[in-house]
Design an enzyme around this catalytic site. Structure first.
Site, PDB file in Angstrom:
ATOM      1  N   LYS A  96       0.857  -1.196   0.000  1.00  0.00           N
ATOM      2  CA  LYS A  96       0.000   0.000   0.000  1.00  0.00           C
ATOM      3  C   LYS A  96       0.875   1.221   0.000  1.00  0.00           C
ATOM      4  O   LYS A  96       1.816   1.316   0.791  1.00  0.00           O
ATOM      5  CB  LYS A  96      -0.884  -0.011   1.259  1.00  0.00           C
ATOM      6  CG  LYS A  96      -1.841   1.163   1.325  1.00  0.00           C
ATOM      7  CD  LYS A  96      -3.086   0.906   0.523  1.00  0.00           C
ATOM      8  CE  LYS A  96      -3.876   2.167   0.202  1.00  0.00           C
ATOM      9  NZ  LYS A  96      -3.400   2.875  -1.020  1.00  0.00           N
ATOM     10  N   GLN A 117       7.212   3.908   3.907  1.00  0.00           N
ATOM     11  CA  GLN A 117       5.810   3.488   3.920  1.00  0.00           C
ATOM     12  C   GLN A 117       5.608   2.207   4.726  1.00  0.00           C
ATOM     13  O   GLN A 117       4.571   2.019   5.359  1.00  0.00           O
ATOM     14  CB  GLN A 117       5.337   3.295   2.473  1.00  0.00           C
ATOM     15  CG  GLN A 117       3.838   3.348   2.283  1.00  0.00           C
ATOM     16  CD  GLN A 117       3.292   4.767   2.169  1.00  0.00           C
ATOM     17  OE1 GLN A 117       3.859   5.601   1.477  1.00  0.00           O
ATOM     18  NE2 GLN A 117       2.197   5.042   2.850  1.00  0.00           N
ATOM     19  N   LYS A 120       5.387   3.341   8.364  1.00  0.00           N
ATOM     20  CA  LYS A 120       4.212   4.200   8.518  1.00  0.00           C
ATOM     21  C   LYS A 120       2.949   3.346   8.543  1.00  0.00           C
ATOM     22  O   LYS A 120       2.095   3.476   9.423  1.00  0.00           O
ATOM     23  CB  LYS A 120       4.165   5.182   7.348  1.00  0.00           C
ATOM     24  CG  LYS A 120       3.018   6.162   7.396  1.00  0.00           C
ATOM     25  CD  LYS A 120       2.781   6.879   6.063  1.00  0.00           C
ATOM     26  CE  LYS A 120       4.024   7.530   5.502  1.00  0.00           C
ATOM     27  NZ  LYS A 120       3.693   8.493   4.411  1.00  0.00           N
ATOM     28  N   LYS A 132       5.374   1.756  -3.102  1.00  0.00           N
ATOM     29  CA  LYS A 132       5.298   3.115  -3.649  1.00  0.00           C
ATOM     30  C   LYS A 132       5.572   3.049  -5.138  1.00  0.00           C
ATOM     31  O   LYS A 132       6.243   2.120  -5.608  1.00  0.00           O
ATOM     32  CB  LYS A 132       6.367   3.995  -2.986  1.00  0.00           C
ATOM     33  CG  LYS A 132       6.069   5.467  -3.056  1.00  0.00           C
ATOM     34  CD  LYS A 132       5.166   5.883  -1.919  1.00  0.00           C
ATOM     35  CE  LYS A 132       4.729   7.318  -2.017  1.00  0.00           C
ATOM     36  NZ  LYS A 132       4.081   7.755  -0.758  1.00  0.00           N
ATOM     37  N   ASP A 172      -0.053  10.729  -4.440  1.00  0.00           N
ATOM     38  CA  ASP A 172       1.059  11.371  -3.734  1.00  0.00           C
ATOM     39  C   ASP A 172       1.274  12.681  -4.507  1.00  0.00           C
ATOM     40  O   ASP A 172       0.335  13.139  -5.186  1.00  0.00           O
ATOM     41  CB  ASP A 172       2.306  10.455  -3.744  1.00  0.00           C
ATOM     42  CG  ASP A 172       3.373  10.883  -2.725  1.00  0.00           C
ATOM     43  OD1 ASP A 172       3.250  10.524  -1.546  1.00  0.00           O
ATOM     44  OD2 ASP A 172       4.317  11.598  -3.111  1.00  0.00           O
ATOM     45  N   SER A 384      -6.918   5.705   3.724  1.00  0.00           N
ATOM     46  CA  SER A 384      -6.930   4.812   2.554  1.00  0.00           C
ATOM     47  C   SER A 384      -7.317   3.391   2.975  1.00  0.00           C
ATOM     48  O   SER A 384      -8.093   2.716   2.286  1.00  0.00           O
ATOM     49  CB  SER A 384      -5.556   4.767   1.898  1.00  0.00           C
ATOM     50  OG  SER A 384      -5.385   5.841   1.001  1.00  0.00           O
TER      51      SER A 384
HETATM   52  N1  GLU Z   1       1.064   9.078  -0.510  1.00  0.00           N
HETATM   53  C1  GLU Z   1       0.519   8.997   0.816  1.00  0.00           C
HETATM   54  C2  GLU Z   1       1.623   8.659   1.808  1.00  0.00           C
HETATM   55  O1  GLU Z   1       2.755   9.084   1.624  1.00  0.00           O
HETATM   56  C3  GLU Z   1      -0.717   8.105   0.902  1.00  0.00           C
HETATM   57  C4  GLU Z   1      -0.554   6.703   0.456  1.00  0.00           C
HETATM   58  C5  GLU Z   1      -1.864   5.913   0.396  1.00  0.00           C
HETATM   59  O2  GLU Z   1      -2.915   6.434   0.721  1.00  0.00           O
HETATM   60  O3  GLU Z   1      -1.769   4.735  -0.005  1.00  0.00           O
HETATM   61  O4  GLU Z   1       1.431   8.026   2.802  1.00  0.00           O
END
Ligand code: GLU
Length: 452
Positions: A96, A117, A120, A132, A172, A384
């Site tokens: 994701k 990510q 996170k 990503k 993003d 999300s």
């Molecule tokens: N691009 C966002 C981030 O850096 C959201 C990613 C998403 O919603 O999958 O976390």
């Protein structure tokens, strides 16, 4: 039993290995350093984490896809861009993470973002792995038709790698509601599946979640508020400096105003705007979201309270709170020194890795509360995941329900980071807390699932 210094030596060895194996990827090196440097205490305390190959597997993406994206502009000229999807880690759930369309995109940038990510997404507690993607395509100055053709070409390759149980991209930088719409349309057309959960950030009328556009900015302000609460303060009456003027910055400014703070700046690559009365959000939204214009137009239309500073540093503006919401490495040590001199209390990262390691060090040394992006900006990807949950259940929740969940998740992430930092003798160090807490969740799952 490994000691801290043995763990540290092993991690240093791995870091030089990473630089050697991934040449010319400075952003990825930086992100790997930032995480690995904080892990020695947890590896020393939990011998299972010293298992050979665990951290080595964590820094190697499970899969990396690079592809050609040819498309035609409105004059019929052919352009060739490069597309990327890095599927970094799926121990906790489907990959994701967003797609970034920006000329600065290359493999190293996508790998740094994908690596961040992983942790996170683990911090959200919502069962999502890390990935990503993106392209070096520059949407600025392109017509809607050009953006559509680019998105269709991009998806014509990407569709075979993604799926609601496999890999779920979102937006993003440079990828918002318009791009997600074109990408979703092409996916649906190629696969003949109405598979809502394959992308997030969709329109509210066709599978999107309410509050998803607002979530990253709102979440960052909630995280900053939680850090301030720890210091016995709230946001009421605080002056805030926000960089950027995209989706994250806009909804950061909105939430700051809702909680009684006054955001006085926004910026883009041409310079920054300072508005003594506080940024007028309706005007900024009109310019950025409707007209897709630049921030100097804001100052022109706003009147005497606002001025545009071409090419200047937004960090020169004194503030209690600083929320960098533009891009990586936008806040360096000189900027940090200025912020400290001007009495900043908290810095909370809306963008991914906007603060350089030297600047983070300075801020922490000066006792400034520092919220790293992988914790502070996790609200976007968290909502999300809530969008995916709604898609699976074929339902949609009210804005109030989503916002309540978001608030709960951000407070939970704050508590987790805070408590983890204390547990590892680093009170108040949210960087250590976020890295260790995220690592523990991913590492535990990887150990349970064997050497794959
Ligand atoms: N691009 C966002 C981030 O850096 C959201 C990613 C998403 O919603 O999958 O976390």
């Amino acid at each position: 039993m490994t000691t801290r210094s043995e763990s540290r030596t092993a991690l240093d060895h791995l870091l030089s290995e990473i630089e050697h194996r991934n040449p010319a990827q400075p952003e990825f090196h930086q992100a790997a350093h930032e995480v690995l440097e904080t892990l020695a205490p947890v590896i020393a305390a939990r011998p299972e984490y010293a298992e050979p190959g665990l951290v080595e597997r964590l820094v190697e993406p499970e899969r990396q896809v690079i592809f050609r994206v040819p498309w035609q502009d409105d004059q019929g000229r052919v352009h060739v861009n490069r597309g990327f999807r890095v599927e970094f880690n799926s121990a906790l759930g489907p990959y994701k993470g967003g797609l970034r369309f920006h000329p600065s995109v290359n493999l190293g940038v996508i790998k740094f973002l994908g690596f961040e990510q992983i942790f996170k997404n683990a911090l959200t507690g919502l069962g999502i792995g890390g990935g990503k993607g993106g392209s070096d395509f520059d949407p600025h100055g392109r017509s809607d038709a050009e953006v559509m053709r680019f998105c269709q070409s991009f998806m014509t390759e990407l569709y075979r790698h993604i799926g609601e149980h496999t890999d779920v991209p979102a937006g993003d930088i440079g990828v918002g509601g318009r791009e997600i719409g074109y990408l979703f349309g092409q996916y649906r057309r190629i696969t003949n599946r109405w598979e809502a959960g394959v992308l997030t950030g969709k329109g509210a009328g066709w599978g999107g979640s309410l509050i998803r556009p607002e979530a990253t900015g709102y979440g960052n302000v909630l995280f900053a508020a939680a850090m301030m609460r720890e210091r016995g303060e709230d946001l009421e009456g605080q002056t805030a400096v926000v960089s950027g003027s995209g989706n994250v910055a806009i909804y950061t400014i909105e939430k700051l105003a809702a909680l009684g703070a006054n955001a006085v700046t926004c910026s883009d690559s041409s310079g920054y705007v300072v508005d003594e009365k506080g940024i007028d959000l309706d005007l900024l939204k009109q310019i950025k979201e409707v007209e897709r214009g630049r921030v100097d137009v804001y100052a022109e239309r706003r009147g005497s309270s606002a001025r545009f500073v071409p090419g200047g540093s937004v960090w020169d503006v004194p503030a209690d709170l600083v929320l960098p919401s533009a891009t990586q490495n936008e806040l360096d040590e000189n900027a940090a020194a200025t912020l400290i001199r001007n009495g900043v209390k908290a810095v909370s990262e809306g963008a991914n890795m906007p603060t350089t390691p030297e600047a983070v060090h300075l801020l922490q040394q000066a006792g400034v509360a520092f919220g790293p992006g992988k914790a502070a900006n996790a609200g976007g990807v968290a909502v999300s995941a809530l969008e995916m949950a709604q898609n699976h259940a074929r339902t949609s929740w009210t804005a109030a329900r989503v916002e309540e969940e978001l608030t709960h998740i951000m407070n939970d992430i704050h508590t987790t980071c805070h408590e983890t930092a204390e547990r590892y003798d680093a009170p108040g160090d949210y960087v250590t807390g976020a890295n260790i807490a995220g690592f523990e969740r991913v590492a535990d799952a990887m150990l349970a699932q064997g050497v794959i």
